[in-house]
Design a protein around this motif. Structure first.
Motif, PDB file in Angstrom:
ATOM      1  N   LEU A  86     -27.108 -18.332  -4.701  1.00 24.88           N
ATOM      2  CA  LEU A  86     -27.403 -19.738  -4.637  1.00 24.88           C
ATOM      3  C   LEU A  86     -28.087 -20.516  -5.478  1.00 24.88           C
ATOM      4  N   GLY A  87     -29.317 -19.791  -5.881  1.00 28.28           N
ATOM      5  CA  GLY A  87     -30.422 -20.229  -6.681  1.00 28.28           C
ATOM      6  C   GLY A  87     -29.862 -20.833  -8.081  1.00 28.28           C
ATOM      7  N   HIS A  88     -29.013 -19.858  -8.648  1.00 26.73           N
ATOM      8  CA  HIS A  88     -28.451 -19.871  -9.891  1.00 26.73           C
ATOM      9  C   HIS A  88     -27.523 -21.004 -10.063  1.00 26.73           C
ATOM     10  N   LEU A  89     -26.718 -21.124  -8.730  1.00 25.40           N
ATOM     11  CA  LEU A  89     -25.877 -22.173  -8.678  1.00 25.40           C
ATOM     12  C   LEU A  89     -26.187 -23.626  -8.563  1.00 25.40           C
ATOM     13  N   ARG A 122     -35.539 -20.499   1.226  1.00 30.16           N
ATOM     14  CA  ARG A 122     -35.940 -21.695   0.984  1.00 30.16           C
ATOM     15  C   ARG A 122     -34.956 -22.827   0.295  1.00 30.16           C
ATOM     16  N   LEU A 123     -34.106 -22.020  -0.289  1.00 36.95           N
ATOM     17  CA  LEU A 123     -32.923 -23.013  -1.162  1.00 36.95           C
ATOM     18  C   LEU A 123     -31.797 -23.220  -0.127  1.00 36.95           C
ATOM     19  N   ARG A 124     -32.048 -23.064   1.321  1.00 35.43           N
ATOM     20  CA  ARG A 124     -30.851 -23.369   2.065  1.00 35.43           C
ATOM     21  C   ARG A 124     -30.512 -24.689   2.224  1.00 35.43           C
ATOM     22  N   ARG A 125     -31.862 -25.463   1.881  1.00 32.88           N
ATOM     23  CA  ARG A 125     -32.037 -26.924   2.014  1.00 32.88           C
ATOM     24  C   ARG A 125     -30.855 -27.640   1.055  1.00 32.88           C
ATOM     25  N   LEU A 152     -25.953 -14.959   0.003  1.00 33.03           N
ATOM     26  CA  LEU A 152     -26.263 -16.064  -1.147  1.00 33.03           C
ATOM     27  C   LEU A 152     -27.577 -15.984  -1.597  1.00 33.03           C
ATOM     28  N   PHE A 153     -28.700 -15.605  -0.606  1.00 31.98           N
ATOM     29  CA  PHE A 153     -29.787 -15.735  -1.159  1.00 31.98           C
ATOM     30  C   PHE A 153     -30.346 -14.210  -1.702  1.00 31.98           C
ATOM     31  N   PRO A 180     -26.227 -30.169  -2.480  1.00 33.09           N
ATOM     32  CA  PRO A 180     -25.130 -30.221  -3.713  1.00 33.09           C
ATOM     33  C   PRO A 180     -24.137 -29.133  -3.302  1.00 33.09           C
ATOM     34  N   ILE A 181     -24.439 -28.274  -2.418  1.00 34.33           N
ATOM     35  CA  ILE A 181     -23.550 -27.059  -2.211  1.00 34.33           C
ATOM     36  C   ILE A 181     -22.877 -27.102  -0.936  1.00 34.33           C
ATOM     37  N   ARG A 182     -21.402 -26.956  -0.797  1.00 33.07           N
ATOM     38  CA  ARG A 182     -20.883 -27.144   0.232  1.00 33.07           C
ATOM     39  C   ARG A 182     -20.279 -25.537   0.606  1.00 33.07           C
TER      40      ARG A 182
END
Length: 761
Positions: A643-646, A688-691, A708-709, A756-758
């Motif tokens: 997720l972080g890289h995407l 924390r990037l779940r936002r 994802l994390f 931005p991510i669905r």
């Protein structure tokens, strides 16, 4: 990591994962010997318990119930585990010769590799028979036979050569399972024909007459044709021939006789008996070399010849462990006294068994239950392991300090004393030069001054029309094998270069090695840099210099320079994603949770094996493939997770993206360990990037959500590829060896939503 917790003074290396060595590992786990580093090297991570193999073949046990997880047991024991095949021995240099890695140094060596059916002694047997050992290969052939019988109707004839306890038990187990499978399919079990060949005039020649009669009756009842006094002289494709000229057509020929020593033992210079087994004294020390011990089926006691039976290998474990300790401490060794008679519990395929001990005999379903209880209790000692601790008990009395010579004593005192910082923390010049002299970095024409020059820095030419690409990576070791760690560290660092579409040109290394005896520091540095340079060389990247220093833990990193066209043609940046592109991931994810679980003894060894293979796979070919298929953007997956890289890519490209959670390629075991809440220490920061996710609550229950994390080490490439070329790109990646390459989602136009991510469920 266990290796960095104590100063290593002596190395005991265990070759093989036999019954004696698993006992040695557990005994050292319960009572470590300070200053002694244990290493086990074996080609199979899951070592079978021979006593339960027939029950597994018969279908009474699952695979994990009859195998000891050697990697996990080694971790529990504070030992290093190297998955490798041993090819030979250099006794003069005290080094093991291996198939895929540099020679491995030892101070004391123990060999427990079992025996091998001597198929080479019979014409055609090596090509056309299935030897029961090594068991891993036999299991592969057995599973293939099982599937073939299920799929193809008609008579199947199976011949088993060898009518000792192992051959009889295996015959009945195979027959029981296969007949059961045919009945479940509604087919006639009598499609199967079994033949058992004995070179002797009777079956089970080492057991008493009542036991032989019991099994003769069972074999008659099961319609197994027994051929006695029928030594097999030749084997061909689909047939065998006995010494008396008898011919039998057979679909499968299983070889369970004429055991011998492993072929590589013949070139070691160790004294062997006529069957190729290592000759040992009662102390289990070899008669040829006081630094080498052997136990189990591969050993032959010169004063007390023993039958090849698992009971002896198990019983030899404790005296072997004690004598390895005593040898390192330079104390007198103690003799192992084998029992004159032993209990053999031989199953008949179904849940029935026969007990044999000397002249005694009994049989029944209760004997099978007794055997089952004994076997399960034995396995629990090695598979039901408590949480890892520093040491289970204090060292036993009388186990003093490891004897050292004067130079070693000075080095050992220095290693545990207050260490200097600054330049005083560098690895000594002599140790460094010796370690690096044995490695051979790639030579490139554009490297003008490189690693082995005495200058203060390297000099590298930038070819006309090229621009430089720079990256740096560094991390602590997460496995105890310095060679494997070196390979993965180099692969991880190179990933950034390949993801940009660049050619790797040169690298400088930064290495941290725990202080200790000079010989041990040198060996660790040599192993680590050998692994790293192999990967760098394969990538066409020259190691041109670096820095080494002391530290509490082993660590390695690289600053790598790459080359790319100065027009930036072919550069794959993160900012090129376009709506409609497909998202392709070249490798599976899950390394973070798996190695967190491994440290807690909660991961299966084969999961870690598979993860290491994935991490050891270079992304160089994948990057070339993605460029050929017009990838619009690319990055390599590392610590920030998928997720972080995407998110970095979508932000740079001004787009959104959709991830199909079900499509994510996941390493074996990662879903299980993450579901158990075993996560990397970096996971909390990544979460924390779940936002960046739209409606994450709906996806929380999905088994792949937590991954994802998950931070990745030497992860795959994540790229966006035009939709019309995605299928061809994935097919090409798989043909190059990236078997789990897959489309995991798509690029979307930017929406008003800040996330931005669905996620697609």
């Amino acid at each position: 990591m266990h290796a960095g917790e104590q100063t290593a003074l002596r190395d005991i290396v265990l070759v093989g994962g036999g019954h004696s060595h698993v006992v040695v590992l557990r005994r050292f786990a319960m009572c470590p010997l300070p200053g002694v580093r244990l290493t086990v090297i074996c080609s199979d991570t899951h070592t079978p318990y021979s006593g339960m193999l027939p029950g597994y073949i018969a279908g009474h046990y699952r695979y994990d119930e009859v195998h000891i997880d050697l990697r996990r047991l080694a971790e529990f024991a504070g030992a290093r585990y190297f998955r490798e095949q041993v090819l030979g021995l250099d006794r003069e240099q005290r080094k093991l010769l291996c198939a895929h890695r540099p020679p491995l140094a030892y101070d004391r060596l123990s060999i427990n590799i079992g025996s091998m059916p001597a198929v080479s002694q019979v014409e055609g047997a090596a090509e056309h028979a299935i030897p029961v050992k090594p068991i891993r290969r036999f299991n592969e052939r057995w599973l293939a036979l099982l599937e073939r019988v299920r799929q193809h109707a008609g008579v199947t004839t199976i011949a088993v050569v060898g009518a000792g306890a192992g051959g009889v038990e295996l015959t009945l187990a195979m027959q029981y399972r296969l007949r059961k499978e045919l009945r479940l399919l509604g087919r006639d079990p009598d499609e199967l024909r079994f033949h058992l060949f004995s070179a002797a005039r009777e079956i089970l020649p080492t057991h008493n007459a009542r036991v032989r009669r019991a099994f003769e009756q069972v074999l008659v009842e099961r319609a197994v044709v027994v051929h006695c006094d029928a030594e097999v002289r030749a084997v061909g494709s689909g047939h065998l021939r006995t010494a008396r000229g008898e011919m039998l057509a057979a679909d499968e020929i299983v070889w369970v006789t004429q055991a011998g020593g492993a072929p590589w033992l013949r070139d070691t210079g160790l004294a062997l008996d006529g069957s190729g087994f290592i000759q040992v004294h009662d102390s289990l020390q070899t008669v040829s070399d006081p630094l080498i011990f052997a136990a189990g089926d591969c050993a032959a006691m010169v004063d007390q010849p023993l039958e090849k039976a698992g009971v002896f290998a198990v019983r030899q474990g404790r005296p072997l462990a004690d004598n390895l300790r005593r040898s390192v401490l330079e104390q007198p060794l103690r003799a192992y006294h084998p029992q004159a008679r032993w209990l053999a519990l031989i199953s008949t395929g179904d849940r029935y068994a026969v007990a044999s001990r000397g002249a005694l005999h009994t049989a029944g379903t209760w004997v099978w239950r007794w055997k089952d209880w004994i076997d399960r209790r034995f396995m629990a000692r090695f598979n039901d392991l408590p949480a890892p601790v520093v040491a289970m008990t204090k060292p036993e009395r009388g186990h003093g300090a490891v004897p050292l010579d004067a130079a070693e004593s000075t080095q050992a005192i220095s290693a545990i004393a207050m260490r200097c910082g600054g330049c005083g923390a560098k690895v000594g010049a002599t140790v460094l030069s010796r370690a690096l002299a044995a490695v051979h970095p790639l030579e490139r024409d554009d490297v003008l001054i490189g690693l082995h020059a005495p200058d203060d820095a390297a000099v590298v030419r930038v070819p006309p029309g090229k621009a430089m690409v720079h990256t740096v990576d560094f991390f602590r070791a997460f496995i105890d094998d310095p060679w494997q760690f070196g390979r993965i560290a180099a692969n991880h660092a190179l990933g950034d270069i390949f993801a940009m579409g660049a050619e790797a040109q040169s690298a400088t290394a930064i290495a941290t090695v725990p202080p200790g005896l000079e010989s041990k520091v040198e060996e660790t540095l040599f192993q680590m840099m050998s692994g790293a340079i192999e990967v760098l060389n394969e990538a066409g990247c020259a190691l041109v210099g670096g820095h080494s220093g002391e530290g509490r833990e082993l660590a390695l990193g690289f600053a790598i320079n790459g080359l790319i066209d100065e027009s930036l043609a072919g550069v794959m940046c993160k900012s090129g994603m376009r709506p409609g592109d497909q998202l392709i991931l070249s490798k599976p994810i899950g390394t973070g949770t798996l190695f967190a679980a491994h440290a807690r003894l909660q991961a299966k060894g084969r999961w870690i094996d598979a993860a290491l293979l994935s991490m050891d796979q270079s992304s160089q070919l994948a990057a070339s493939c993605l460029r050929e298929h017009a990838a619009t953007a690319c990055t390599d997956l590392t610590g920030f997770g998928l997720l972080g890289h995407l998110v970095e890519m979508t932000r740079a490209s001004g787009v959104d993206a959709e991830i199909d959670l079900l499509a994510l390629p996941v390493l074996d075991g990662a879903a299980e360990t993450s579901a158990a809440g075993i996560l990397s220490s970096l996971q909390a920061a990544n979460v924390r990037l779940r936002r960046a996710l739209r409606d994450p609550e709906q996806a929380r229950s999905h088994p792949n959500y937590a991954l994802l994390f998950d931070p990745q080490t030497a992860g795959g490439l994540l790229a966006s590829v035009p939709a019309e070329r995605a299928s061809a790109c994935i097919a090409a990646l798989r043909s190059l060896g990236y078997q789990k390459a897959v489309c995991i989602g798509r690029v979307l136009p930017a929406a008003d939503d800040l996330a931005p991510i669905r996620l697609k469920l």
